[in-house]
Design an enzyme around this catalytic site. Structure first.
Site, mmCIF file in Angstrom:
data_model
loop_
_atom_site.group_PDB
_atom_site.id
_atom_site.type_symbol
_atom_site.label_atom_id
_atom_site.label_comp_id
_atom_site.label_asym_id
_atom_site.label_seq_id
_atom_site.Cartn_x
_atom_site.Cartn_y
_atom_site.Cartn_z
ATOM 1 N N ASN A 133 2.423 9.826 -0.305
ATOM 2 C CA ASN A 133 1.775 8.382 -0.450
ATOM 3 C C ASN A 133 1.911 8.241 -1.950
ATOM 4 O O ASN A 133 1.456 8.844 -2.699
ATOM 5 C CB ASN A 133 0.194 8.390 0.086
ATOM 6 C CG ASN A 133 -0.129 6.842 -0.189
ATOM 7 O OD1 ASN A 133 0.504 5.944 0.151
ATOM 8 N ND2 ASN A 133 -1.463 6.711 -0.675
ATOM 9 N N ASN B 183 8.662 -0.515 -3.925
ATOM 10 C CA ASN B 183 8.732 1.023 -3.935
ATOM 11 C C ASN B 183 9.600 1.581 -3.233
ATOM 12 O O ASN B 183 10.561 2.415 -3.634
ATOM 13 C CB ASN B 183 7.315 1.453 -3.444
ATOM 14 C CG ASN B 183 6.325 1.657 -4.654
ATOM 15 O OD1 ASN B 183 6.329 2.465 -5.628
ATOM 16 N ND2 ASN B 183 5.456 0.709 -4.573
ATOM 17 N N GLY C 59 7.891 -4.129 -0.426
ATOM 18 C CA GLY C 59 9.044 -2.949 -0.395
ATOM 19 C C GLY C 59 9.552 -2.787 -1.886
ATOM 20 O O GLY C 59 10.758 -2.140 -2.165
ATOM 21 N N ILE D 182 -3.198 6.317 8.471
ATOM 22 C CA ILE D 182 -2.375 7.429 9.101
ATOM 23 C C ILE D 182 -3.015 8.322 10.038
ATOM 24 O O ILE D 182 -4.113 8.976 9.747
ATOM 25 C CB ILE D 182 -1.590 8.435 8.147
ATOM 26 C CG1 ILE D 182 -0.842 7.619 7.151
ATOM 27 C CG2 ILE D 182 -0.779 9.466 8.582
ATOM 28 C CD1 ILE D 182 0.417 6.630 7.897
ATOM 29 N N LEU E 255 0.017 0.023 4.663
ATOM 30 C CA LEU E 255 -1.361 -0.155 4.616
ATOM 31 C C LEU E 255 -2.148 0.021 5.977
ATOM 32 O O LEU E 255 -3.280 -0.368 6.208
ATOM 33 C CB LEU E 255 -1.819 -1.707 4.375
ATOM 34 C CG LEU E 255 -1.243 -2.302 3.037
ATOM 35 C CD1 LEU E 255 -1.229 -3.729 2.772
ATOM 36 C CD2 LEU E 255 -1.652 -1.480 1.963
ATOM 37 N N ASP F 87 -6.454 9.114 0.701
ATOM 38 C CA ASP F 87 -6.236 9.578 -0.824
ATOM 39 C C ASP F 87 -6.935 10.873 -1.276
ATOM 40 O O ASP F 87 -7.375 11.043 -2.499
ATOM 41 C CB ASP F 87 -6.655 8.105 -1.713
ATOM 42 C CG ASP F 87 -6.161 6.976 -1.309
ATOM 43 O OD1 ASP F 87 -6.670 5.975 -1.546
ATOM 44 O OD2 ASP F 87 -4.790 7.038 -0.670
ATOM 45 N N HIS G 222 -0.318 5.796 -4.464
ATOM 46 C CA HIS G 222 -1.626 5.070 -4.755
ATOM 47 C C HIS G 222 -1.467 4.565 -6.222
ATOM 48 O O HIS G 222 -1.399 5.256 -7.154
ATOM 49 C CB HIS G 222 -2.737 6.022 -4.341
ATOM 50 C CG HIS G 222 -4.172 5.231 -4.585
ATOM 51 N ND1 HIS G 222 -4.350 4.464 -3.632
ATOM 52 C CD2 HIS G 222 -4.969 5.162 -5.721
ATOM 53 C CE1 HIS G 222 -5.710 3.907 -3.920
ATOM 54 N NE2 HIS G 222 -5.956 4.139 -5.093
#
Ligand code: GRF
Length: 200
Positions: free
Chosen positions: A108, A14, A12, A94, A91, A151, A110
């Site tokens: 997101n 981020n 966590g 979706i 992880l 992505d 990356h």
């Protein structure tokens, strides 16, 4: 006021960067109203609770079928009335139903400069191992909208990070987090909250 849900799976950091940015005014017109993890032991859930943010675990293991998990996750987010879903070290793939429920409202982070080192199998340390193995001199992080691919959605922000002699994957991951992820993810949320992002 943009209502934001943050999806997490691990430490966590981020999420913490987003919490800190809201508290110090780097993110305006937004509030984190919900944190969801697929992993009940994720320290990110502790960070949310410490910040007084509603936190819950919605794990695929709790559901008989993957479809039931997808429905539970999607309905929880819709019922929460959030305007933006932020994947911050999340992880789990979706589901299409979630993308369709929140078109261009899921972002997101990356840990590479997309389109390098992304797609299936590129997550966490594996991204940095691949960058070091390829011998690139610069890597970084990308914030992008989530579409039905992996992505592949429209890129919002990127920030480059130098690779240094003797970098290990762990050292590089930390530098990318500190110098790039924790900078551009809060910035992207602030831009969205203040109407500065349009998709062409
Ligand atoms: C990190 O590898 C980060 O690059 C990616 O998810 C992993 C964990 O991040 N986005 P966090 O500390 O859980 O935010």
């Amino acid at each position: 006021m943009l209502k934001v849900a943050v999806l997490v799976s691990g430490g966590g950091t981020n999420l913490q960067a987003i919490i800190d940015a809201v508290n110090d005014g780097k993110i305006t017109n937004a509030e984190i109203s919900l944190v969801i993890s697929n992993n009940k032991n994720a320290y990110a859930l502790e960070r949310a609770k410490n910040a007084g943010i509603s936190a819950m675990c919605i794990s695929p293991k709790e559901y008989e079928t993957r479809e039931n998990f997808h429905v539970a996750l999607t309905e929880t987010l819709k019922n929460a009335g959030v305007d933006l879903v932020v994947l911050a070290g999340y992880l789990v793939s979706i589901p299409e139903m979630l993308v369709k429920a929140f078109p261009n409202k899921i972002i997101n982070i990356h840990p590479s400069l997309i389109p390098s080192f992304c797609g299936v199998g590129y997550y966490g340390l594996k991204v940095h191992e691949a960058a070091l193995a390829r011998g690139v001199k610069v890597t970084g992080a990308t914030v992008h909208f989530v579409d039905c691919g992996m992505d592949t959605g429209p890129i919002i922000l990127q920030k480059a990070v130098e690779i240094e002699e003797g970098d290990t994957p762990e050292v590089l991951q930390r530098r990318v987090m500190e110098q790039a992820e924790w900078v551009i993810l809060p910035r992207a949320i602030d831009m969205i909250a203040n109407g500065k992002i349009t998709i062409k």
